[in-house]
Design a protein around this motif. Structure first.
Motif, mmCIF file in Angstrom:
data_model
loop_
_atom_site.group_PDB
_atom_site.id
_atom_site.type_symbol
_atom_site.label_atom_id
_atom_site.label_comp_id
_atom_site.label_asym_id
_atom_site.label_seq_id
_atom_site.Cartn_x
_atom_site.Cartn_y
_atom_site.Cartn_z
ATOM 1 N N ARG A 53 13.222 -8.992 -7.821
ATOM 2 C CA ARG A 53 13.067 -7.817 -8.687
ATOM 3 C C ARG A 53 11.825 -7.073 -8.266
ATOM 4 O O ARG A 53 10.770 -7.688 -8.165
ATOM 5 N N PRO A 54 11.912 -5.791 -8.018
ATOM 6 C CA PRO A 54 13.068 -4.923 -7.830
ATOM 7 C C PRO A 54 13.735 -5.219 -6.485
ATOM 8 O O PRO A 54 13.060 -5.548 -5.523
ATOM 9 N N ALA A 55 15.037 -5.082 -6.437
ATOM 10 C CA ALA A 55 15.816 -5.571 -5.293
ATOM 11 C C ALA A 55 15.609 -4.763 -4.010
ATOM 12 O O ALA A 55 15.432 -5.336 -2.938
ATOM 13 N N ASN A 56 15.648 -3.438 -4.065
ATOM 14 C CA ASN A 56 15.603 -2.640 -2.834
ATOM 15 C C ASN A 56 14.291 -2.782 -2.067
ATOM 16 O O ASN A 56 14.322 -2.933 -0.846
ATOM 17 N N THR A 99 9.951 10.049 -4.045
ATOM 18 C CA THR A 99 9.764 8.999 -3.055
ATOM 19 C C THR A 99 8.628 8.095 -3.512
ATOM 20 O O THR A 99 7.905 8.438 -4.451
ATOM 21 N N PRO A 100 8.446 6.950 -2.864
ATOM 22 C CA PRO A 100 7.307 6.099 -3.218
ATOM 23 C C PRO A 100 5.959 6.791 -2.992
ATOM 24 O O PRO A 100 4.953 6.369 -3.525
ATOM 25 N N PHE A 101 5.957 7.874 -2.216
ATOM 26 C CA PHE A 101 4.718 8.577 -1.916
ATOM 27 C C PHE A 101 4.511 9.792 -2.805
ATOM 28 O O PHE A 101 3.569 10.543 -2.632
ATOM 29 N N GLY A 102 5.393 10.053 -3.729
ATOM 30 C CA GLY A 102 5.299 11.215 -4.604
ATOM 31 C C GLY A 102 6.506 12.116 -4.409
ATOM 32 O O GLY A 102 7.456 11.793 -3.701
ATOM 33 N N LEU A 103 6.468 13.284 -5.045
ATOM 34 C CA LEU A 103 7.576 14.234 -4.922
ATOM 35 C C LEU A 103 7.507 14.935 -3.581
ATOM 36 O O LEU A 103 6.446 15.378 -3.148
ATOM 37 N N SER A 120 0.827 -1.202 0.000
ATOM 38 C CA SER A 120 0.000 0.000 0.000
ATOM 39 C C SER A 120 0.861 1.252 0.000
ATOM 40 O O SER A 120 1.864 1.332 0.720
ATOM 41 N N ASN A 121 0.498 2.223 -0.811
ATOM 42 C CA ASN A 121 1.160 3.531 -0.901
ATOM 43 C C ASN A 121 2.630 3.429 -1.309
ATOM 44 O O ASN A 121 3.442 4.250 -0.916
ATOM 45 N N TRP A 122 2.970 2.442 -2.084
ATOM 46 C CA TRP A 122 4.356 2.262 -2.498
ATOM 47 C C TRP A 122 4.567 2.479 -3.975
ATOM 48 O O TRP A 122 5.552 2.045 -4.531
ATOM 49 N N GLY A 123 3.667 3.078 -4.640
ATOM 50 C CA GLY A 123 3.857 3.311 -6.066
ATOM 51 C C GLY A 123 3.428 2.102 -6.872
ATOM 52 O O GLY A 123 2.887 1.130 -6.355
ATOM 53 N N ARG A 124 3.697 2.165 -8.168
ATOM 54 C CA ARG A 124 3.178 1.156 -9.078
ATOM 55 C C ARG A 124 4.262 0.162 -9.498
ATOM 56 O O ARG A 124 4.796 0.244 -10.591
#
Length: 161
Positions: A77-80, A107-111, A53-57
């Protein structure tokens, strides 16, 4: 003598199928099944869509690289983001080092912007050990999968009837 020649020809074909490209096909099939185990574990831990949740697409997934004819390496994948899913993260203030002026960060939450005087905060999360649990499942199931794939190749050459 014809029977011996026919059996020798079968063994030659079997030898070709268990070397080189044929062996790579077996390893790829086993690695693909391992990817399915990882996807299932992710779906069990964070939900069927494999997204946090809230981590981007992006979706948590895995891939494999063939190192040789008989070895495949499974990679997250993706590693981080996998590191956060595996170990969790510590919450608190996040301050970019050495920043006095504001800079825009993706950030994963936006700019967002942050400076030393105005940091942003992040929430903590508990690690779910998803990769570790999937690795144990893969370790347990791989010998049976290799046996099934190898038996199928042998069966193509030495069928009854």
């Amino acid at each position: 003598m014809d029977d011996f020649a026919a059996v020798a020809a079968r063994f030659d074909r079997l030898s070709r199928d268990l070397n080189g490209a044929g062996l790579r096909a077996i390893v790829s099939a086993v690695a693909l099944d391992a990817k399915k185990d990882i996807r299932k574990q992710v779906a069990d831990d964070i939900g069927g869509d494999r997204q946090m949740s809230n981590w981007g697409r992006f979706k948590f997934d895995a891939g494999y690289d063939l190192e040789s004819d008989h070895r495949a390496v499974i990679l997250p994948r993706p590693a981080n983001p996998w590191q956060v899913l595996e170990k969790g993260r510590q919450g608190g203030h996040k301050v970019p080092k050495g920043r006095r002026r504001s800079k825009v960060y993706a950030t994963p939450f936006g700019l967002r912007t942050a400076t030393r005087d105005h940091p942003w905060t992040g929430s903590s999360s508990r690690g779910k050990r998803t990769w570790t649990k999937a690795a144990l499942t893969i370790e347990r199931k791989t010998p049976q999968r290799v046996h099934e794939q190898t038996t199928a190749v042998i069966g193509r050459h030495f069928k009854r009837g």
